[in-house]
Design a protein around this motif. Sequence first.
Motif, mmCIF file in Angstrom:
data_model
loop_
_atom_site.group_PDB
_atom_site.id
_atom_site.type_symbol
_atom_site.label_atom_id
_atom_site.label_comp_id
_atom_site.label_asym_id
_atom_site.label_seq_id
_atom_site.Cartn_x
_atom_site.Cartn_y
_atom_site.Cartn_z
ATOM 1 N N SER A 206 0.840 -1.186 0.000
ATOM 2 C CA SER A 206 0.000 0.000 0.000
ATOM 3 C C SER A 206 0.875 1.236 0.000
ATOM 4 C CB SER A 206 -0.897 0.024 1.231
ATOM 5 O OG SER A 206 -1.812 -1.044 1.194
ATOM 6 N N HIS A 207 0.671 2.070 -0.998
ATOM 7 C CA HIS A 207 1.420 3.328 -1.053
ATOM 8 C C HIS A 207 1.246 4.060 0.267
ATOM 9 C CE1 HIS A 207 2.106 7.581 -2.309
ATOM 10 N NE2 HIS A 207 3.179 6.980 -2.795
ATOM 11 N N THR A 208 2.353 4.551 0.832
ATOM 12 C CA THR A 208 2.334 5.198 2.145
ATOM 13 C C THR A 208 3.094 6.506 2.077
ATOM 14 O OG1 THR A 208 2.289 3.017 3.192
ATOM 15 C CG2 THR A 208 2.897 4.876 4.591
ATOM 16 N N ILE A 209 2.473 7.545 2.616
ATOM 17 C CA ILE A 209 3.097 8.867 2.684
ATOM 18 C C ILE A 209 3.445 9.143 4.135
ATOM 19 C CG2 ILE A 209 2.802 11.340 2.260
ATOM 20 C CD1 ILE A 209 0.649 10.525 0.146
ATOM 21 N N ASP B 265 6.472 2.633 -1.210
ATOM 22 C CA ASP B 265 5.599 1.664 -1.857
ATOM 23 C C ASP B 265 4.827 0.795 -0.875
ATOM 24 O OD1 ASP B 265 6.243 2.498 -4.428
ATOM 25 O OD2 ASP B 265 7.936 1.110 -4.574
ATOM 26 N N SER B 266 5.279 0.749 0.381
ATOM 27 C CA SER B 266 4.592 -0.092 1.371
ATOM 28 C C SER B 266 4.773 0.498 2.769
ATOM 29 C CB SER B 266 5.148 -1.514 1.343
ATOM 30 O OG SER B 266 6.473 -1.528 1.856
ATOM 31 N N VAL C 135 -1.926 6.025 4.535
ATOM 32 C CA VAL C 135 -1.789 4.737 3.867
ATOM 33 C C VAL C 135 -2.954 4.551 2.899
ATOM 34 C CG1 VAL C 135 -1.604 2.231 4.183
ATOM 35 C CG2 VAL C 135 -0.625 3.785 5.891
ATOM 36 N N TYR C 136 -2.609 4.243 1.660
ATOM 37 C CA TYR C 136 -3.612 4.080 0.615
ATOM 38 C C TYR C 136 -4.499 2.877 0.891
ATOM 39 C CZ TYR C 136 -5.764 3.544 -3.960
ATOM 40 O OH TYR C 136 -6.660 3.426 -4.980
ATOM 41 N N ASN D 182 -10.256 3.763 -2.360
ATOM 42 C CA ASN D 182 -9.480 4.689 -3.189
ATOM 43 C C ASN D 182 -9.183 5.995 -2.434
ATOM 44 O OD1 ASN D 182 -8.091 5.174 -5.598
ATOM 45 N ND2 ASN D 182 -9.789 6.354 -6.441
ATOM 46 N N THR D 183 -8.858 5.845 -1.154
ATOM 47 C CA THR D 183 -8.536 6.992 -0.296
ATOM 48 C C THR D 183 -7.296 6.670 0.533
ATOM 49 O OG1 THR D 183 -9.929 6.178 1.511
ATOM 50 C CG2 THR D 183 -10.967 7.696 -0.076
#
Length: 106
Positions: free
Chosen positions: A2-5, A23-24, A71-72, A77-78
Amino acid sequence: MSHTILLVQPGNRPETRTYSDYDSVNECMEGVCRIYEEHLKRINPNTPTITYDISQLFDFLDQLADISCLVYQKSTNTYAPYNKEWIKEKIYVLLKKAAAILYKNM
């Protein structure tokens, strides 16, 4: 995966805010550890080997003005927000797994 910022604000001033993306979640937690390791290298420039324990890392995180993750969530889709305590929990699990692998390979 899960894409993580990762959102970090080390000081009280808003201009200290930074972000990075991964990426995770695990890659993000490794990134948090690298931030701490870089901090240790800056304050100990003449020390050839940097070592620390998890309580020192958590103390460092507690001293930050703010740190959080987005975390995506594919299902909606949020991005879902997670706080400092969640980050500590994920780091603990990550380091515990790494230690178990290291111990097993000894």
